[in-house]
Design a protein around this motif. Structure first.
Motif, PDB file in Angstrom:
ATOM      1  N   GLN B 450       0.840  -1.213   0.000  1.00 61.47           N
ATOM      2  CA  GLN B 450       0.000   0.000   0.000  1.00 61.47           C
ATOM      3  C   GLN B 450       0.869   1.255   0.000  1.00 61.47           C
ATOM      4  O   GLN B 450       0.571   2.226  -0.693  1.00 61.47           O
ATOM      5  CB  GLN B 450      -0.927   0.010   1.219  1.00 61.47           C
ATOM      6  CG  GLN B 450      -2.151  -0.867   1.018  1.00 61.47           C
ATOM      7  CD  GLN B 450      -2.926  -1.094   2.288  1.00 61.47           C
ATOM      8  OE1 GLN B 450      -2.358  -1.078   3.379  1.00 61.47           O
ATOM      9  NE2 GLN B 450      -4.216  -1.351   2.163  1.00 61.47           N
ATOM     10  N   ARG B 451       1.954   1.183   0.767  1.00 62.69           N
ATOM     11  CA  ARG B 451       2.869   2.344   0.830  1.00 62.69           C
ATOM     12  C   ARG B 451       3.517   2.567  -0.538  1.00 62.69           C
ATOM     13  O   ARG B 451       3.579   3.684  -1.042  1.00 62.69           O
ATOM     14  CB  ARG B 451       3.937   2.075   1.892  1.00 62.69           C
ATOM     15  CG  ARG B 451       4.592   3.323   2.424  1.00 62.69           C
ATOM     16  CD  ARG B 451       5.766   2.973   3.280  1.00 62.69           C
ATOM     17  NE  ARG B 451       6.652   2.019   2.584  1.00 62.69           N
ATOM     18  CZ  ARG B 451       7.458   1.185   3.200  1.00 62.69           C
ATOM     19  NH1 ARG B 451       7.495   1.132   4.502  1.00 62.69           N
ATOM     20  NH2 ARG B 451       8.239   0.356   2.507  1.00 62.69           N
ATOM     21  N   GLU B 454       1.140   4.162  -2.905  1.00 67.03           N
ATOM     22  CA  GLU B 454       0.981   5.604  -2.699  1.00 67.03           C
ATOM     23  C   GLU B 454       2.124   6.367  -3.363  1.00 67.03           C
ATOM     24  O   GLU B 454       1.928   7.389  -4.005  1.00 67.03           O
ATOM     25  CB  GLU B 454       0.951   5.939  -1.198  1.00 67.03           C
ATOM     26  CG  GLU B 454      -0.362   5.609  -0.525  1.00 67.03           C
ATOM     27  CD  GLU B 454      -1.577   6.213  -1.224  1.00 67.03           C
ATOM     28  OE1 GLU B 454      -1.569   7.426  -1.479  1.00 67.03           O
ATOM     29  OE2 GLU B 454      -2.520   5.449  -1.547  1.00 67.03           O
ATOM     30  N   LYS B 457       1.719   6.401  -7.057  1.00 71.08           N
ATOM     31  CA  LYS B 457       0.707   7.362  -7.482  1.00 71.08           C
ATOM     32  C   LYS B 457       1.341   8.735  -7.661  1.00 71.08           C
ATOM     33  O   LYS B 457       1.080   9.435  -8.636  1.00 71.08           O
ATOM     34  CB  LYS B 457      -0.396   7.458  -6.411  1.00 71.08           C
ATOM     35  CG  LYS B 457      -1.573   6.586  -6.636  1.00 71.08           C
ATOM     36  CD  LYS B 457      -2.647   6.973  -5.627  1.00 71.08           C
ATOM     37  CE  LYS B 457      -3.747   5.942  -5.572  1.00 71.08           C
ATOM     38  NZ  LYS B 457      -4.656   6.150  -4.452  1.00 71.08           N
TER      39      LYS B 457
END
Lengths: 53, 697
Positions: B450-451, B454, B457
């Motif tokens: 998830q990190r 991010e 992104k």
């Protein structure tokens, strides 16, 4: 609020409107026939070369 | 598309010529076919997709063995055997019959069926009643119901459950794209148009030796980088989904260990509390931020308000405010005989009289009113400041309390995790320590993914902005001549339509997600009595949330997964029907006709009876024509009752078996017994139509 398909289409230049319609029609047919992407690309390329002569 | 009849000839389990006619009634468009396990329900379902597209679902075994075994046994060496499926349906005011046939020549005394390529024929009858044999049957079928859409109308309930259960969100996303009527857009945006751009750019580099061509190289490099970033993002999404799936499986394993159930229940309670506290803290933080943003200036006024009020009062008492200024100003206007607006103030004019009267009138009334208002305003600002301070203090206290409680809950959860990790699993059915350790590892991996996502992104955003800057620079740069200029115009044209198509695509995905979310929720609540809320996020991940704020993720049990799957499938089918109604003003994006049947095998899985009834009602409410394939145990009872007023045609796929230990079995339909399993000389299946009050085989 996202633009509708029509708003997006209306915002295009006249050349882009024509090309977009042609590309969609061609890809619809080619997708149904499962033709390779290269066939579509070659045809679109030839058509685009006719623009801005 | 309305199904009229399906006919099997020596196709897999179906020996000889077997057919079933579907109800075309508007009021009772439901059909139920009962069949024992292995009778050929899955074959019946796949008969549709094989006839239409020549394809089978993944769960069909031995896809290369299509000719019925008994029929094949009877084929003499050197002769041909065959299997055929024909489907008759109505669509757009025309009647269609598609037949697909496959043949194989028997070589020596072999069981192997070396099937030749299947042959398909399509006959169309329109209002003229003159049959027309299609020259391009596959193309014509695809215009009626594209192959990738068909899976949402002809599906196996058990297989489709995997869409929700497993880490296959990327696949779901891909399949649902068919609903957007955007396959041609995707081909253009991701396939042909980038290739056309490459070709044009090669032309450009040949013609242009200046700065624009150099910038074009940079543009291409950034585009390559962007593509790779998107690939990485997709990969991470798959990893996250896979971790979630594994965590959910292990948690189910943990639940099976009776001895640790109290600990797990407490852990679950704490996790819910932690989520709620985190959400409360977030809300308080937002409230604090918003209060500071709106009224934060009051904090800086402090003594300023008091000092200003005192100063104004002093000036008022000393007579410095406000009369002298006004009187002097008006006297000057009168002496200059001209107003600031240019109006002459000469003797005898009405304007001069008015200004003159104003300069002589006592100003006390107006100025007193002004000071009264000022005092009220200052006092009100002081009240607001005090209220703001109290509000901030109260919110901070709440935040502090919630943070303390969150820390306590997290510490308690950590204790439970430690206990689970230290448990001796020798005497238990599974090792809780190992299971817990695995969960911790998976959660850590998930957090890392998830990190990374991010940060990806942010990188994508950066690259997109860089790309836009480079394109602007290139467009402004001088080209080497007229030919290069023309090629650049073509490149810009292709970029223009690529961007437009990307926007159309993104908008449609957004609209589809809104529609699906609404429908999934509606469908779920029609079936489930649980106080959960299903959702479909932008990555097409399907989940359940609960809690007052609907923000707590719920682990999905097998039953929940089934209800969720049915809700999702029903929503997708509705969306597929709906998208046909949503027109477009762009040629090539116009949808065609829109009503399709739903044919569903294993619709009810292992759902309990209450759920089975509700699922049956839901399916009946969403489809124009419904064909359900069920076993006796699944279909009879509540399902039959629920569909009583909806179904007009019933059938049985009768199993004939040569097994010695098999017993004859019957099925009771409308008060009459019909054969269900029959002991015989051969192993095959036959379709029997049951009509009200009678049956024929």
């Amino acid at each position: 609020m996202p633009r509708s398909d029509k708003e997006i289409f209306d915002g295009l230049s006249s050349e882009a409107k024509k090309l977009l319609k042609d590309v969609l029609e061609l890809e619809k047919k080619n997708a149904q026939l499962d033709l390779p992407i290269k066939d579509s690309a070659d045809r679109i390329y030839k058509q685009v070369k006719g623009y801005f002569q | 598309m309305k199904l009229v009849e399906i006919r099997f000839n020596n196709f897999r389990q179906f020996l000889g010529d077997q057919s079933f006619s579907f109800s075309l009634s508007e009021e009772r468009p439901g059909n139920i076919l009962y069949g024992a396990n292995g009778s050929g329900k899955t074959t019946f379902l796949n008969g549709f997709t094989w006839a239409l597209y020549g394809s089978f679902s993944d769960d069909v075994e031995e896809k290369t063995r299509l000719i019925n075994n008994n029929a094949w046994k009877d084929v003499a060496i050197g002769d041909d055997g065959f299997a055929e499926v024909s489907l008759r349906f109505l669509h757009g005011g025309k009647s269609y019959k598609i037949s697909r046939r496959v043949e194989a020549t028997k070589v020596a005394d072999s069981n192997a069926q070396n099937l030749r390529a299947s042959e398909v024929s399509l006959t169309v009858v329109d209002q003229t009643q003159v049959p027309r044999v299609s020259d391009f049957p596959q193309r014509e079928i695809n215009t009626i119901l594209p192959k990738n859409l068909a899976q949402f109308f002809f599906f196996n309930g058990e297989r489709m459950e995997n869409l929700v259960k497993n880490a296959s969100y990327a696949d779901v996303k891909k399949e649902v794209k068919g609903l957007l009527d955007l396959n041609q857009v995707e081909r253009a945006v991701k396939g042909s148009l980038p290739k056309v751009q490459q070709m044009l750019k090669q032309d450009f580099r040949r013609e242009d030796k200046g700065l624009a061509a150099q910038i074009e190289d940079d543009i291409e490099a950034v585009q390559t980088k962007l593509a790779s970033l998107h690939d990485k993002q997709d990969e991470l999404l798959k990893n996250i989904a896979s971790n979630d799936n594994e965590i959910s499986i292990i948690k189910n394993e943990q639940q099976k260990i009776e001895q640790i159930k109290p600990l797990l229940d407490e852990q679950k309670r704490l996790e819910t509390e932690i989520e709620e506290r985190k959400d409360f803290i977030k809300k308080m933080q937002e409230r604090l931020d918003s209060a500071i943003q709106d009224h934060g200036y009051l904090a800086f006024m402090g003594r300023l308000l008091e000092v200003n009020a005192e100063k104004i009062n002093e000036l008022k008492l000393s007579g410095e405010l406000p009369a002298p200024m006004s009187k002097e100003f008006l006297a000057r206007l009168l002496s200059e005989e001209t107003c600031v607006c240019g109006t002459p103030l000469t003797e005898g004019t009405m304007q001069r009289t008015r200004v003159s009267q104003a300069s002589e009138a006592p100003l006390t009334t107006d100025s007193n009113k002004f000071f009264q208002r000022l005092e009220v305003n200052i006092s009100s600002l002081e009240d607001s400041r005090a209220s703001f301070q109290n509000n901030i203090q109260f919110t901070r206290q709440q935040l502090h309390d919630a943070e303390q409680k969150l820390l306590t809950a997290e510490a308690k959860r950590a204790d439970i995790v430690t206990k689970l990790l230290n448990m001796n699993g020798e005497e238990l059915s599974a090792d809780p320590a190992k299971l817990q350790a695995r969960i911790i590892n998976l959660e850590t991996e998930k957090r890392m993914s998830q990190r990374d996502r991010e940060s990806l992104k942010a990188n994508i955003q950066e690259a997109e902005s860089e790309l836009s800057t480079l394109k602007n620079k290139r467009n402004a740069a001088q080209t080497s001549g007229e030919i290069a200029e023309r090629i650049l115009s073509r490149i810009k044209l292709v970029e223009e339509i690529t961007e437009a198509l990307k926007e159309i695509y993104a908008n449609r995905v957004e609209r589809l997600l809104l529609f699906l979310n609404k429908k999934i929720r509606e469908n779920y609540h029609k079936i489930s009595h649980q106080n959960h809320d299903p959702y479909l996020n932008e990555e097409f991940e399907i989940g359940l949330k609960t809690g007052e704020l609907g923000n707590i993720e719920v682990g999905k049990s097998t039953g929940e997964n089934q209800v969720l799957t049915i809700s999702f499938l029903a929503a997708v089918s509705e969306a597929a029907q709906e998208r046909i109604k949503v027109g477009s003003n762009i040629e090539g994006l116009d949808p065609g006709e829109k009503e399709f049947p739903i044919v569903m095998d294993a619709a009810f899985g292992a759902l309990d009876e209450t759920y089975q009834t509700k699922v049956a009602e839901l399916l009946a409410s969403i489809s124009g024509q419904l064909v359900i394939l069920v076993s006796k145990s699944q279909g009879q009872g509540r399902v039959d009752k629920a569909l009583k007023d909806y179904v007009s045609d019933r059938g049985v796929i009768v199993t004939f078996t040569s097994a010695d230990n098999a017993a004859n079995e019957e099925i009771l339909i409308d008060g009459e017994n019909h054969p269900y399993i029959v002991q015989g000389d051969v192993d095959c299946s036959k379709i029997m139509t049951v009509e009200a009050g009678r049956s024929d085989g």
